[in-house]
Scaffold this motif. Structure first.
Motif, PDB file in Angstrom:
ATOM      1  N   ILE A 272     -10.467  16.632   1.795  1.00 37.91           N
ATOM      2  CA  ILE A 272     -10.086  17.990   1.376  1.00 37.91           C
ATOM      3  C   ILE A 272      -9.819  18.857   2.598  1.00 37.91           C
ATOM      4  O   ILE A 272      -8.848  19.626   2.651  1.00 37.91           O
ATOM      5  CB  ILE A 272     -11.193  18.619   0.502  1.00 37.91           C
ATOM      6  CG1 ILE A 272     -11.305  17.852  -0.828  1.00 37.91           C
ATOM      7  CG2 ILE A 272     -10.916  20.093   0.241  1.00 37.91           C
ATOM      8  CD1 ILE A 272     -12.464  18.314  -1.687  1.00 37.91           C
ATOM      9  N   ALA A 273     -10.697  18.715   3.622  1.00 41.92           N
ATOM     10  CA  ALA A 273     -10.511  19.495   4.847  1.00 41.92           C
ATOM     11  C   ALA A 273      -9.175  19.161   5.512  1.00 41.92           C
ATOM     12  O   ALA A 273      -8.439  20.068   5.941  1.00 41.92           O
ATOM     13  CB  ALA A 273     -11.671  19.223   5.809  1.00 41.92           C
ATOM     14  N   LEU A 278      -7.836  21.316   8.314  1.00 40.30           N
ATOM     15  CA  LEU A 278      -9.145  21.618   8.892  1.00 40.30           C
ATOM     16  C   LEU A 278      -9.822  20.314   9.314  1.00 40.30           C
ATOM     17  O   LEU A 278      -9.449  19.219   8.878  1.00 40.30           O
ATOM     18  CB  LEU A 278     -10.035  22.339   7.873  1.00 40.30           C
ATOM     19  CG  LEU A 278      -9.502  23.649   7.299  1.00 40.30           C
ATOM     20  CD1 LEU A 278     -10.408  24.135   6.176  1.00 40.30           C
ATOM     21  CD2 LEU A 278      -9.376  24.702   8.390  1.00 40.30           C
ATOM     22  N   LYS A 279     -10.833  20.447  10.150  1.00 44.03           N
ATOM     23  CA  LYS A 279     -11.637  19.298  10.564  1.00 44.03           C
ATOM     24  C   LYS A 279     -13.102  19.604  10.279  1.00 44.03           C
ATOM     25  O   LYS A 279     -13.616  20.648  10.716  1.00 44.03           O
ATOM     26  CB  LYS A 279     -11.451  19.023  12.057  1.00 44.03           C
ATOM     27  CG  LYS A 279     -12.301  17.855  12.555  1.00 44.03           C
ATOM     28  CD  LYS A 279     -12.167  17.675  14.064  1.00 44.03           C
ATOM     29  CE  LYS A 279     -13.105  16.567  14.554  1.00 44.03           C
ATOM     30  NZ  LYS A 279     -13.034  16.394  16.024  1.00 44.03           N
ATOM     31  N   LEU A 280     -13.752  18.692   9.559  1.00 42.45           N
ATOM     32  CA  LEU A 280     -15.162  18.878   9.194  1.00 42.45           C
ATOM     33  C   LEU A 280     -16.014  17.874   9.963  1.00 42.45           C
ATOM     34  O   LEU A 280     -15.771  16.669   9.914  1.00 42.45           O
ATOM     35  CB  LEU A 280     -15.348  18.687   7.688  1.00 42.45           C
ATOM     36  CG  LEU A 280     -16.772  18.808   7.145  1.00 42.45           C
ATOM     37  CD1 LEU A 280     -17.332  20.204   7.407  1.00 42.45           C
ATOM     38  CD2 LEU A 280     -16.796  18.500   5.643  1.00 42.45           C
ATOM     39  N   SER A 281     -17.017  18.361  10.670  1.00 46.63           N
ATOM     40  CA  SER A 281     -17.951  17.491  11.395  1.00 46.63           C
ATOM     41  C   SER A 281     -19.352  18.053  11.241  1.00 46.63           C
ATOM     42  O   SER A 281     -19.574  19.064  10.568  1.00 46.63           O
ATOM     43  CB  SER A 281     -17.581  17.426  12.883  1.00 46.63           C
ATOM     44  OG  SER A 281     -17.958  18.640  13.536  1.00 46.63           O
ATOM     45  N   GLU A 282     -20.307  17.395  11.911  1.00 47.48           N
ATOM     46  CA  GLU A 282     -21.682  17.876  11.847  1.00 47.48           C
ATOM     47  C   GLU A 282     -21.877  19.201  12.568  1.00 47.48           C
ATOM     48  O   GLU A 282     -22.946  19.825  12.452  1.00 47.48           O
ATOM     49  CB  GLU A 282     -22.655  16.838  12.415  1.00 47.48           C
ATOM     50  CG  GLU A 282     -22.485  16.520  13.882  1.00 47.48           C
ATOM     51  CD  GLU A 282     -21.576  15.315  14.113  1.00 47.48           C
ATOM     52  OE1 GLU A 282     -21.943  14.478  14.953  1.00 47.48           O
ATOM     53  OE2 GLU A 282     -20.518  15.239  13.456  1.00 47.48           O
ATOM     54  N   PHE A 286     -13.577  23.338  11.386  1.00 46.10           N
ATOM     55  CA  PHE A 286     -12.729  23.872  12.444  1.00 46.10           C
ATOM     56  C   PHE A 286     -11.262  23.876  12.010  1.00 46.10           C
ATOM     57  O   PHE A 286     -10.825  23.015  11.250  1.00 46.10           O
ATOM     58  CB  PHE A 286     -12.864  23.026  13.718  1.00 46.10           C
ATOM     59  CG  PHE A 286     -14.247  23.001  14.287  1.00 46.10           C
ATOM     60  CD1 PHE A 286     -14.614  23.898  15.278  1.00 46.10           C
ATOM     61  CD2 PHE A 286     -15.183  22.083  13.842  1.00 46.10           C
ATOM     62  CE1 PHE A 286     -15.884  23.878  15.818  1.00 46.10           C
ATOM     63  CE2 PHE A 286     -16.466  22.043  14.378  1.00 46.10           C
ATOM     64  CZ  PHE A 286     -16.818  22.953  15.364  1.00 46.10           C
ATOM     65  N   ASP A 287     -10.519  24.821  12.549  1.00 50.39           N
ATOM     66  CA  ASP A 287      -9.062  24.835  12.400  1.00 50.39           C
ATOM     67  C   ASP A 287      -8.493  23.783  13.363  1.00 50.39           C
ATOM     68  O   ASP A 287      -8.760  23.830  14.567  1.00 50.39           O
ATOM     69  CB  ASP A 287      -8.517  26.222  12.731  1.00 50.39           C
ATOM     70  CG  ASP A 287      -7.021  26.322  12.518  1.00 50.39           C
ATOM     71  OD1 ASP A 287      -6.275  25.734  13.325  1.00 50.39           O
ATOM     72  OD2 ASP A 287      -6.601  26.985  11.548  1.00 50.39           O
ATOM     73  N   VAL A 288      -7.731  22.829  12.804  1.00 45.50           N
ATOM     74  CA  VAL A 288      -7.218  21.729  13.631  1.00 45.50           C
ATOM     75  C   VAL A 288      -6.303  22.246  14.733  1.00 45.50           C
ATOM     76  O   VAL A 288      -6.372  21.799  15.887  1.00 45.50           O
ATOM     77  CB  VAL A 288      -6.471  20.699  12.749  1.00 45.50           C
ATOM     78  CG1 VAL A 288      -5.740  19.684  13.619  1.00 45.50           C
ATOM     79  CG2 VAL A 288      -7.442  19.995  11.818  1.00 45.50           C
ATOM     80  N   LYS A 289      -5.458  23.192  14.421  1.00 43.11           N
ATOM     81  CA  LYS A 289      -4.450  23.656  15.384  1.00 43.11           C
ATOM     82  C   LYS A 289      -5.069  24.437  16.529  1.00 43.11           C
ATOM     83  O   LYS A 289      -4.738  24.226  17.708  1.00 43.11           O
ATOM     84  CB  LYS A 289      -3.403  24.508  14.657  1.00 43.11           C
ATOM     85  CG  LYS A 289      -2.231  24.901  15.530  1.00 43.11           C
ATOM     86  CD  LYS A 289      -1.159  25.627  14.716  1.00 43.11           C
ATOM     87  CE  LYS A 289       0.045  25.983  15.590  1.00 43.11           C
ATOM     88  NZ  LYS A 289       1.106  26.677  14.796  1.00 43.11           N
ATOM     89  N   THR A 290      -5.978  25.330  16.221  1.00 42.94           N
ATOM     90  CA  THR A 290      -6.524  26.213  17.266  1.00 42.94           C
ATOM     91  C   THR A 290      -7.884  25.750  17.787  1.00 42.94           C
ATOM     92  O   THR A 290      -8.316  26.194  18.862  1.00 42.94           O
ATOM     93  CB  THR A 290      -6.687  27.642  16.725  1.00 42.94           C
ATOM     94  OG1 THR A 290      -7.689  27.646  15.685  1.00 42.94           O
ATOM     95  CG2 THR A 290      -5.375  28.155  16.143  1.00 42.94           C
ATOM     96  N   ILE A 294     -14.524  27.816  11.904  1.00 45.51           N
ATOM     97  CA  ILE A 294     -14.357  28.711  10.765  1.00 45.51           C
ATOM     98  C   ILE A 294     -15.699  29.031  10.125  1.00 45.51           C
ATOM     99  O   ILE A 294     -15.995  30.186   9.813  1.00 45.51           O
ATOM    100  CB  ILE A 294     -13.400  28.075   9.737  1.00 45.51           C
ATOM    101  CG1 ILE A 294     -12.007  27.929  10.364  1.00 45.51           C
ATOM    102  CG2 ILE A 294     -13.336  28.889   8.456  1.00 45.51           C
ATOM    103  CD1 ILE A 294     -11.039  27.144   9.528  1.00 45.51           C
ATOM    104  N   THR A 295     -16.522  28.021   9.930  1.00 42.00           N
ATOM    105  CA  THR A 295     -17.849  28.243   9.338  1.00 42.00           C
ATOM    106  C   THR A 295     -18.733  27.046   9.624  1.00 42.00           C
ATOM    107  O   THR A 295     -18.241  25.935   9.871  1.00 42.00           O
ATOM    108  CB  THR A 295     -17.765  28.483   7.820  1.00 42.00           C
ATOM    109  OG1 THR A 295     -19.045  28.880   7.328  1.00 42.00           O
ATOM    110  CG2 THR A 295     -17.318  27.223   7.074  1.00 42.00           C
ATOM    111  N   SER A 296     -20.051  27.268   9.603  1.00 44.76           N
ATOM    112  CA  SER A 296     -20.975  26.162   9.873  1.00 44.76           C
ATOM    113  C   SER A 296     -22.427  26.479   9.550  1.00 44.76           C
ATOM    114  O   SER A 296     -23.260  25.580   9.493  1.00 44.76           O
ATOM    115  CB  SER A 296     -20.900  25.749  11.352  1.00 44.76           C
ATOM    116  OG  SER A 296     -21.312  26.833  12.172  1.00 44.76           O
TER     117      SER A 296
END
Length: 578
Positions: A272-273, A278-282, A286-290, A294-296
């Motif tokens: 979905i990310a 977007l990129k989702l990690s632990e 994150f916004d992939v481009k910049t 974004i949130t955590s």
């Protein structure tokens, strides 16, 4: 870590098995077996009791108390070691196989020289067991299944209760360290899986060093597998691996989501990310481009940014929870606080370890609104139940009713479903109980058709409200019944009979997969502890966790209902009861 009770229980149970293997006094073996169960379920740590305190535990006499004291003092009991040494190690290995009892293990050793599981497998494949008295093709099938169960149980997985005990103690230790912002367990334990491979513990803190050093130096740490800045792994004295990770406080939500899993669920959320660039990690979303975070900070924020409600940990198994979340159709899961009472418990009138008054007081202390006492019925002959005993207990239950903070007491029984589906007492006697639970306790190897008919016949008795531990399985020890459970589920829905979610961590029966199937038929459920001791009453948490994994709401479970609605159900007006 765990109380000494568990080690002592295992030792006395082993001695009981050794006596049985060697053809010793059956009454002596039974005495040690009873003492093992009594100590295992005793509320106090036996390491803190002297000989006199030990002898106050039911079924613990002078001789057994002396052995316990010796074991706690020196770690050994000469008499038990001598008995152990007199029996070939291979035979002791064989009796660890579920479905293979001590007598058959000794026969295999004496007649065929079998002293290992590998030798036993060779003998079965060579059909050499069939010439032995009491053995046959069916015996071979049962032993093969038992070996399979043992091998599965040996794959580094332990019961959820044992893992929870370790995890909660580690969390408590680390939470007290200066600098700890948050601390909890994650992984399959947080998802309430019935068995756990290893424990994941997370800490939110600015600096990791003190936490890594602390877990490495815990008194029950047997081995430090890895010791680093981001992760430390230990193995406990019980052989359980614990992985500690320290996260920056601002990454807590993303880390908790990531390390709770499951892997399949996380793949879905990452997909979905990716679709949203977007990129989702632990560490965050994150916004992939910049590369901008974004949130955590919280799981709620992470899921919300992905367009999802916060999915309960117990649902994160990639069984449709993502799609349901996107549609806004996730259920409001049952919580332990929703359980108003326990409908399957035992006292020392049969095989329980505590008297009626103690069990009632402990249930009241848990805040129950109602509580059922359901001791075994007479067809389980070892319990020596009689009409007179059960009626005398009923009078005591009535006298105790409302005495503990207004908690209402129900007098019930756990009936035995006989080989043909017959029950212990006639209908006119059953009518006097507030509640009847019916369970299979024997004749597990009937044909699938016979087992199915047997359970359905019990469902059709108007006095039976609940089928207890429906498949009879014991995790890693005994497989579930080979019955047509879809037919059973259909019968329960038709007759309005509830199915139990037995919360004992060795059972967790029904399984979450079974519950999901049964719910589709419209079946109701009861989450019960099957407590045989006051220390077993908190097991309800594991039954609730299993119910959550099966997507159950409070309304699906009869012992979340107010007493008036429950009484209507128990009176026989079960289908569609409101």
């Amino acid at each position: 870590m765990s109380r000494a009770n568990e080690e002592v229980e295992a030792l006395l149970q082993e001695y009981a098995d050794l006596i049985a293997i060697s053809g010793g006094d059956a009454f002596k073996a039974r005495a040690y077996e009873k003492a093992a169960r009594a100590i295992g379920g005793h509320p106090d740590d036996v390491a803190q009791l002297g000989p006199e305190g030990l002898r106050e535990i039911p079924n613990v006499g002078r001789s057994i108390a002396a052995k316990v004291v010796e074991f706690l003092r020196s770690g050994r009991v000469p008499e038990i070691e001598e008995t152990r040494a007199a029996i070939p190690a291979g035979v002791r290995e064989l009796i660890t196989i579920p479905t293979l009892g001590p007598k058959k293990a000794m026969v295999l050793h004496e007649e065929l020289g079998i002293s290992s599981v590998d030798q036993l497998l060779d003998a079965i494949h060579g059909e050499r067991l069939r010439d032995l008295k009491g053995f046959g093709e069916k015996t071979e099938e049962n032993i093969l299944h038992g070996i399979s169960l043992m091998q599965q149980a040996g794959e580094g997985r332990i019961l959820i209760s044992a893992a929870m005990d370790v995890a909660e103690q580690i969390v408590a230790e680390l939470s007290g360290i200066t600098g700890c912002v948050r601390c909890t367990y994650a992984g399959s334990l947080r998802r309430m899986r019935e068995t756990i491979g290893d424990i994941d513990v997370l800490v939110a803190a600015e600096r990791a060093r003190s936490f890594m050093d602390a877990v490495a130096s815990l008194p029950y740490t047997a081995e430090v597998i890895a010791h680093g800045e981001k992760k430390t792994s230990i193995r406990t004295t019980k052989g359980l691996q614990v992985d500690l990770r320290v996260l920056p406080p601002e990454s807590w939500g993303a880390g908790l989501q990531y390390f709770t899993g499951s892997k399949a669920h996380n793949i879905r959320t990452r997909e979905i990310a990716v679709r949203q660039k977007l990129k989702l990690s632990e560490y965050g979303l994150f916004d992939v481009k910049t590369g901008r975070k974004i949130t955590s900070e919280t799981e709620e924020d992470v899921y919300a940014r992905l367009g999802l409600p916060c999915i309960p940990p117990t649902l994160r198994e990639d069984r449709g929870e993502i799609a349901a979340g996107l549609r806004g159709e996730l259920p409001v899961l049952v919580q332990e606080s929703d359980i108003r009472g326990d409908l399957h418990t035992h006292t020392d009138l049969t095989d329980g370890l505590a008297p009626l008054e103690d069990m009632v007081a402990a249930a009241a202390a848990r805040g129950h609104a109602y509580y059922a006492v359901t001791d075994h019925a007479p067809n389980l002959s070892m319990q020596r139940m009689t009409d007179e005993k059960i009626l005398a207990q009923r009078e005591r239950v009535r006298a105790l009713d409302r005495r503990h903070h207004g908690m209402r007491l129900l007098h019930g029984t756990e009936l035995n479903i006989g080989p043909d589906g017959e029950l212990d007492w006639p209908d006119d006697f059953l009518a006097g109980f507030d509640l009847c639970v019916a369970s299979v306790h024997s004749h597990f190897n009937q044909s699938p058709a016979a087992l199915t008919r047997r359970i359905i016949r019990a469902c059709e008795n108007p006095h039976v409200a609940i089928i207890g531990h429906p498949t009879t399985r014991r995790i890693g020890k005994r497989p579930g019944l080979n019955a047509d459970f879809d037919a059973v589920f259909e019968a329960c829905a038709r007759t309005g009979t509830a199915l139990e979610i037995n919360s004992h961590p060795e059972r967790l029966d029904l399984r979450d997969e079974d519950i999901l199937r049964a719910k589709r038929y419209g079946v109701r459920f009861a989450v019960n502890s099957d407590a045989h001791s006051t220390t077993h009453l908190p097991y309800l948490r594991y039954g609730v966790g299993t119910a959550q994994r099966a997507w159950l709401t409070a309304d699906d479970i009869i012992n979340t209902w107010p007493l008036t609605r429950l009484r209507r159900f128990l009176a026989g007006n079960r289908p569609g009861s409101r």
